[in-house]
Design a protein around this motif. Structure first.
Motif, mmCIF file in Angstrom:
data_model
loop_
_atom_site.group_PDB
_atom_site.id
_atom_site.type_symbol
_atom_site.label_atom_id
_atom_site.label_comp_id
_atom_site.label_asym_id
_atom_site.label_seq_id
_atom_site.Cartn_x
_atom_site.Cartn_y
_atom_site.Cartn_z
ATOM 1 N N TYR A 76 -0.298 8.735 -6.225
ATOM 2 C CA TYR A 76 -0.552 10.096 -5.758
ATOM 3 C C TYR A 76 0.655 11.012 -5.805
ATOM 4 O O TYR A 76 0.579 12.147 -5.370
ATOM 5 C CB TYR A 76 -1.098 10.057 -4.332
ATOM 6 C CG TYR A 76 -2.383 9.284 -4.247
ATOM 7 C CD1 TYR A 76 -3.546 9.763 -4.840
ATOM 8 C CD2 TYR A 76 -2.430 8.057 -3.610
ATOM 9 C CE1 TYR A 76 -4.717 9.035 -4.784
ATOM 10 C CE2 TYR A 76 -3.607 7.326 -3.545
ATOM 11 C CZ TYR A 76 -4.742 7.831 -4.129
ATOM 12 O OH TYR A 76 -5.896 7.113 -4.085
ATOM 13 N N GLU B 148 0.830 -1.211 0.000
ATOM 14 C CA GLU B 148 0.000 0.000 0.000
ATOM 15 C C GLU B 148 0.862 1.258 0.000
ATOM 16 O O GLU B 148 0.476 2.272 -0.594
ATOM 17 C CB GLU B 148 -0.960 -0.010 1.191
ATOM 18 C CG GLU B 148 -2.049 -1.054 1.081
ATOM 19 C CD GLU B 148 -2.909 -0.885 -0.164
ATOM 20 O OE1 GLU B 148 -3.265 0.256 -0.523
ATOM 21 O OE2 GLU B 148 -3.216 -1.910 -0.793
ATOM 22 N N ASN B 149 2.020 1.219 0.638
ATOM 23 C CA ASN B 149 2.937 2.360 0.580
ATOM 24 C C ASN B 149 3.450 2.563 -0.837
ATOM 25 O O ASN B 149 3.534 3.703 -1.322
ATOM 26 C CB ASN B 149 4.103 2.173 1.548
ATOM 27 C CG ASN B 149 3.682 2.324 2.989
ATOM 28 O OD1 ASN B 149 2.676 2.955 3.283
ATOM 29 N ND2 ASN B 149 4.443 1.737 3.889
ATOM 30 N N HIS C 93 0.593 4.029 -2.832
ATOM 31 C CA HIS C 93 0.391 5.444 -2.532
ATOM 32 C C HIS C 93 1.377 6.308 -3.313
ATOM 33 O O HIS C 93 0.994 7.322 -3.899
ATOM 34 C CB HIS C 93 0.548 5.682 -1.028
ATOM 35 C CG HIS C 93 0.524 7.115 -0.645
ATOM 36 N ND1 HIS C 93 -0.630 7.856 -0.621
ATOM 37 C CD2 HIS C 93 1.514 7.963 -0.291
ATOM 38 C CE1 HIS C 93 -0.354 9.094 -0.273
ATOM 39 N NE2 HIS C 93 0.950 9.178 -0.064
#
Length: 163
Positions: free
Chosen positions: A113, A105-106, A109
Motif C-alpha cells: 500500500y 503483516e506490517n 502493509h
C-alpha cells in the motif's frame, strides 16, 4: 524507514524463537542439538520466503504469502512438538510466532500500500524545482515593491516549504 523497522522486528522475533528452542532444549543431548538445527532450518526457510515475497511484484504475492503462512504453520507445529513437555515455554514460543506474524503483516502493509518509488521520486524532484518556478513571480513582486533579491529568494523558499 518503516519497512526496514518491520523487517528488523520480524527477524528479531524469529531469532528469539530460535534462542528459546536452543536454551530450552537439553544442551548436552544430541537430540536437543538436532531440534535446534531443525528449528534453525525452518527459520532460515521462512526468512528466505519473506525476502522473496518482499522483492517480488505485487501480482505474484498470493502464492508467496501462502508459502509463508504454511512455513509459519510448520514452525508452530515443530515448536509444539519440541516443547510438548514444557507447555509454559511452548506458549512463549507461540507468542513469539504470533508477534512475528504481526511484524510480517506490517511488512506486507508497507509493500502493498505504499506510494510507488517512481512517484515519490517525481514528487520530490517537483518540490525541489518549486523555488525556480516561483522565483520569477516573486522577482516581479519584488520589482514592484522595490525589495531586494534576498527577500525574493526567501519568499520563494517559504512558498516551497508551505506547499
Amino acid at each position: 524507514e518503516s519497512a526496514l523497522a518491520a523487517f528488523g522486528q520480524l527477524r528479531a522475533l524469529l531469532f528469539a524463537i530460535w534462542l528459546a528452542v536452543r536454551d530450552w532444549s537439553d544442551a548436552g543431548d544430541d537430540q536437543g542439538r538436532q531440534d535446534c538445527y531443525r528449528m534453525r532450518a525452518e527459520l532460515y526457510t521462512l526468512i528466505d520466503l519473506v525476502v522473496a515475497y518482499l522483492l517480488s511484484p505485487n501480482k505474484y504475492h498470493i502464492e508467496k504469502l501462502d508459502a509463508i503462512y504454511f512455513q509459519f504453520s510448520r514452525m508452530s507445529k515443530l515448536a509444539g512438538e519440541l516443547m510438548a513437555s514444557m507447555p509454559r515455554l511452548a506458549s512463549r514460543v507461540h507468542q513469539y510466532i504470533s508477534q512475528a506474524l504481526v511484524a510480517l503483516e506490517n511488512c506486507r502493509h508497507v509493500k502493498e500500500y505504499r506510494t510507488p518509488f517512481a512517484l515519490r521520486t517525481m514528487l520530490y524532484a517537483a518540490l525541489l524545482s518549486f523555488p525556480f518556478g516561483y522565483a520569477p513571480y516573486f522577482a516581479y513582486l519584488g520589482k514592484q515593491q522595490g525589495t531586494t533579491l534576498g527577500l525574493v529568494g526567501a519568499l520563494a523558499a517559504a512558498a516551497t516549504t508551505s506547499a
